[in-house]
Write an enzyme that holds these catalytic residues in place. Sequence first.
Site, PDB file in Angstrom:
ATOM      1  CG  HIS A   1      -2.254  -0.939   0.787  1.00 58.19           C
ATOM      2  ND1 HIS A   1      -2.074  -2.105   0.253  1.00 58.19           N
ATOM      3  CD2 HIS A   1      -3.524  -0.344   0.801  1.00 58.19           C
ATOM      4  CE1 HIS A   1      -3.446  -2.633  -0.012  1.00 58.19           C
ATOM      5  NE2 HIS A   1      -4.283  -1.790   0.279  1.00 58.19           N
TER       6      HIS A   1
ATOM      7  CD  GLU B   1      -7.708  10.251  12.238  1.00 60.43           C
ATOM      8  OE1 GLU B   1      -8.268  10.439  11.178  1.00 60.43           O
ATOM      9  OE2 GLU B   1      -7.111   9.254  12.336  1.00 60.43           O
TER      10      GLU B   1
ATOM     11  CG  ASP C   1      -6.971   6.977   9.652  1.00 63.88           C
ATOM     12  OD1 ASP C   1      -7.057   6.838  10.895  1.00 63.88           O
ATOM     13  OD2 ASP C   1      -6.905   8.039   9.300  1.00 63.88           O
TER      14      ASP C   1
HETATM   15  P1  FAD Z   1       4.355  -1.829   2.045  1.00 62.74           P
HETATM   16  O1  FAD Z   1       3.754  -1.077   0.947  1.00 62.74           O
HETATM   17  O2  FAD Z   1       4.475  -3.269   1.369  1.00 62.74           O
HETATM   18  O3  FAD Z   1       5.891  -1.593   2.182  1.00 62.74           O
HETATM   19  C1  FAD Z   1       6.183  -0.261   2.758  1.00 62.74           C
HETATM   20  C2  FAD Z   1       7.577  -0.089   3.124  1.00 62.74           C
HETATM   21  O4  FAD Z   1       8.006  -1.025   4.022  1.00 62.74           O
HETATM   22  C3  FAD Z   1       8.551  -0.454   1.802  1.00 62.74           C
HETATM   23  O5  FAD Z   1       9.753   0.136   1.685  1.00 62.74           O
HETATM   24  C4  FAD Z   1       8.731  -1.930   1.951  1.00 62.74           C
HETATM   25  O6  FAD Z   1       9.970  -2.467   1.528  1.00 62.74           O
HETATM   26  C5  FAD Z   1       9.011  -1.913   3.463  1.00 62.74           C
HETATM   27  N1  FAD Z   1       8.492  -3.069   4.390  1.00 62.74           N
HETATM   28  C6  FAD Z   1       7.455  -3.801   4.069  1.00 62.74           C
HETATM   29  N2  FAD Z   1       7.448  -5.025   4.933  1.00 62.74           N
HETATM   30  C7  FAD Z   1       8.536  -4.893   5.637  1.00 62.74           C
HETATM   31  C8  FAD Z   1       9.116  -5.751   6.662  1.00 62.74           C
HETATM   32  N3  FAD Z   1       8.513  -6.756   7.047  1.00 62.74           N
HETATM   33  N4  FAD Z   1      10.371  -5.232   7.377  1.00 62.74           N
HETATM   34  C9  FAD Z   1      10.928  -4.290   6.655  1.00 62.74           C
HETATM   35  N5  FAD Z   1      10.493  -3.474   5.775  1.00 62.74           N
HETATM   36  C10 FAD Z   1       9.306  -3.678   5.375  1.00 62.74           C
HETATM   37  N6  FAD Z   1      -0.277   5.090   7.314  1.00 62.74           N
HETATM   38  C11 FAD Z   1      -0.613   5.720   8.794  1.00 62.74           C
HETATM   39  O7  FAD Z   1       0.601   5.822   9.186  1.00 62.74           O
HETATM   40  N7  FAD Z   1      -1.715   5.963   9.007  1.00 62.74           N
HETATM   41  C12 FAD Z   1      -2.830   5.803   8.435  1.00 62.74           C
HETATM   42  O8  FAD Z   1      -4.019   5.894   8.959  1.00 62.74           O
HETATM   43  C13 FAD Z   1      -2.649   5.272   7.158  1.00 62.74           C
HETATM   44  N8  FAD Z   1      -3.856   5.035   6.487  1.00 62.74           N
HETATM   45  C14 FAD Z   1      -3.696   4.282   5.254  1.00 62.74           C
HETATM   46  C15 FAD Z   1      -4.732   4.131   4.361  1.00 62.74           C
HETATM   47  C16 FAD Z   1      -4.766   3.512   3.040  1.00 62.74           C
HETATM   48  C17 FAD Z   1      -6.147   3.194   2.297  1.00 62.74           C
HETATM   49  C18 FAD Z   1      -3.235   3.145   2.624  1.00 62.74           C
HETATM   50  C19 FAD Z   1      -3.194   2.709   1.179  1.00 62.74           C
HETATM   51  C20 FAD Z   1      -2.366   3.711   3.442  1.00 62.74           C
HETATM   52  C21 FAD Z   1      -2.410   4.067   4.758  1.00 62.74           C
HETATM   53  N9  FAD Z   1      -1.289   4.478   5.405  1.00 62.74           N
HETATM   54  C22 FAD Z   1      -1.541   4.960   6.734  1.00 62.74           C
HETATM   55  C23 FAD Z   1      -0.135   4.409   4.830  1.00 62.74           C
HETATM   56  C24 FAD Z   1       0.697   3.002   5.006  1.00 62.74           C
HETATM   57  O9  FAD Z   1       0.745   2.861   6.691  1.00 62.74           O
HETATM   58  C25 FAD Z   1       1.843   2.700   4.527  1.00 62.74           C
HETATM   59  O10 FAD Z   1       1.630   2.855   3.230  1.00 62.74           O
HETATM   60  C26 FAD Z   1       2.570   1.503   4.583  1.00 62.74           C
HETATM   61  O11 FAD Z   1       3.912   1.069   4.192  1.00 62.74           O
HETATM   62  C27 FAD Z   1       1.457   0.220   4.175  1.00 62.74           C
HETATM   63  O12 FAD Z   1       2.007  -0.977   4.528  1.00 62.74           O
HETATM   64  P2  FAD Z   1       2.119  -2.260   3.783  1.00 62.74           P
HETATM   65  O13 FAD Z   1       2.252  -3.385   4.240  1.00 62.74           O
HETATM   66  O14 FAD Z   1       1.342  -2.191   2.548  1.00 62.74           O
HETATM   67  O15 FAD Z   1       3.699  -1.718   3.296  1.00 62.74           O
END
Ligand code: FAD
Length: 516
Positions: A99, A271, A160
């Site tokens: 994400h 918020e 969120d």
């Molecule tokens: P990825 O997109 O898969 O990875 C993000 C980064 O972390 C990359 O650099 C990846 O290489 C690295 N990574 C992934 N897994 C690991 C691991 N196990 N160890 C080390 N590095 C790793 N953020 C907030 O803080 N608050 C919110 O309320 C919030 N709401 C959101 C709502 C939506 C609909 C979306 C799409 C995003 C939101 N986000 C929010 C942002 C979100 O927290 C970040 O985009 C987060 O990185 C997404 O997690 P993911 O598992 O999809 O990570």
Amino acid sequence: CSIPDTANLCSSQSSVNPRTVIPYKSSTNISSLETLQLDGYFSFDHIDFAARDFGNRYHFLPLAVLHPKSVSDISSTVKHVFKMGSTSQLTVAARGHSHSLQGQAQAHQGVVINMESLQGPEMQIHTGELPYVDASGGDLWINILHETLKHGLAPKSWTDYLHLTVGGTLSNAGISGQAFKHGPQINNIYQLEVVTGKGEVVTCSEKQNAELFYGVLGGLGQFGIITRARISLEPAPKMVKWIRVLYDEFSKFSNDQERLISSMDSFDYIEGLVIINRTGLLNNWRSSFNPKDPLQASRFISEGKTLYCLEIAKYFSPDESDIMNQKTESLLSELNYIPSTLFLSEVPYVEFLDRVHLSEIKLRSKGLWEIPHPWLNLLIPRTKINEFAQAVFGNILTGNSNGPILIYPVNKSKWNNRTSLITPEEEIFYQVAFLSSAMPSSTGKDGLFHILAQNQRILDFCSKASIGAKQYLPHYSTQEEWQTHFGPQWEVFVRRKSTYDPMAILAPGQRIFRRK
Ligand code: FAD
């Protein structure tokens, strides 16, 4: 549509247009990966899913995707790439739920690790005085919620949206309406298990390998892959009183927000939203909220106005609802919102926390989830928030917005300053999130080009007016910009990189360091 920030990329993708998928495979790299003895497996075909993310603007095709079954699969793969040294340009990206917004979990011609297939030990929940859960780095927060609730417990700090992985959010921060009280998610972790950029498996905490522990928290995946996290828990409430009220003056709105976050005996979630020129706003709310004064609410007009919505919540158990109602009324009586706009609702705790998933389902059904998301997230110091609001909501964003705009303050004293996360200097700062969606192939105000230009105007204003803003979920094109982002912390960040990932193998999609 041109993407303005493709010049001067810092990492190995430097000559690649981020929207291009390159059908190239290095047979030497493939055969070397195939020699590894794994519990899981590599895929080399049908891997285009790993070149996509929520932002839907950057598409880097990897060479291979690892579907690990064990931590040792991850360790062997990283160790192998590390040992190849400078004879290879292979990089490794952990992919959580992908994400990210600008390809941060991708690896151009590298190895993407699909963290959700990691089958570690089952989630372990420890009850007692300081309850916690041990979860895998690839676990989704929604699953952690469901598991911990079986023991009447839940994590304290959230995002969120819960369909994100533990590793993905801990690499950033994890900020939501509970952060004023508990700090972000990275503040609520007791211990991590991490695979470093040398392939070593290291357990770390405040007391053990503290440098790695704090480096990894908010460390943008640069120092290690989180394979396990010990997350602190609290007794879970059953119900949530969820409240929305409106303001037509920014200063009244932010004063009330700041007053509420200054007391621990306040709401459990605080918020806010900026609402620009929305038709029939309060009618839309009626599907989930009840107006306190239905007649007055039905006369309220939102069109043509910029309004500020305070969103607050109080947790409670059904047998304590009288006390909770008294407390809520007393807190509300001190606020300066427009009286006719008080809307209330009572929902189960899970429904409240998983609220964004309902919007996801609706958007997916209309084909509006998998479109470009040119989001911009900023942290703004308190002393500059009025100037920022005046310029951005009064000038740059006039007429409408292309998605929700969140805005709420948090207390820095609740945030551990030893993590890698960069925040403004002041004690109170605001999280401001422009969560825009771009209509594919539109060249109008709802198109990608227009929204990116608008984001750039906001950033330019911050820089010209010396607002002292810091990007959250940061994205930069040059190492110089990264250096400015980190400020005095840059040296620490670079030192940690050379200690834990000296070949710059990990998380290349952040584009901070070049593969050695
Ligand atoms: P990825 O997109 O898969 O990875 C993000 C980064 O972390 C990359 O650099 C990846 O290489 C690295 N990574 C992934 N897994 C690991 C691991 N196990 N160890 C080390 N590095 C790793 N953020 C907030 O803080 N608050 C919110 O309320 C919030 N709401 C959101 C709502 C939506 C609909 C979306 C799409 C995003 C939101 N986000 C929010 C942002 C979100 O927290 C970040 O985009 C987060 O990185 C997404 O997690 P993911 O598992 O999809 O990570």
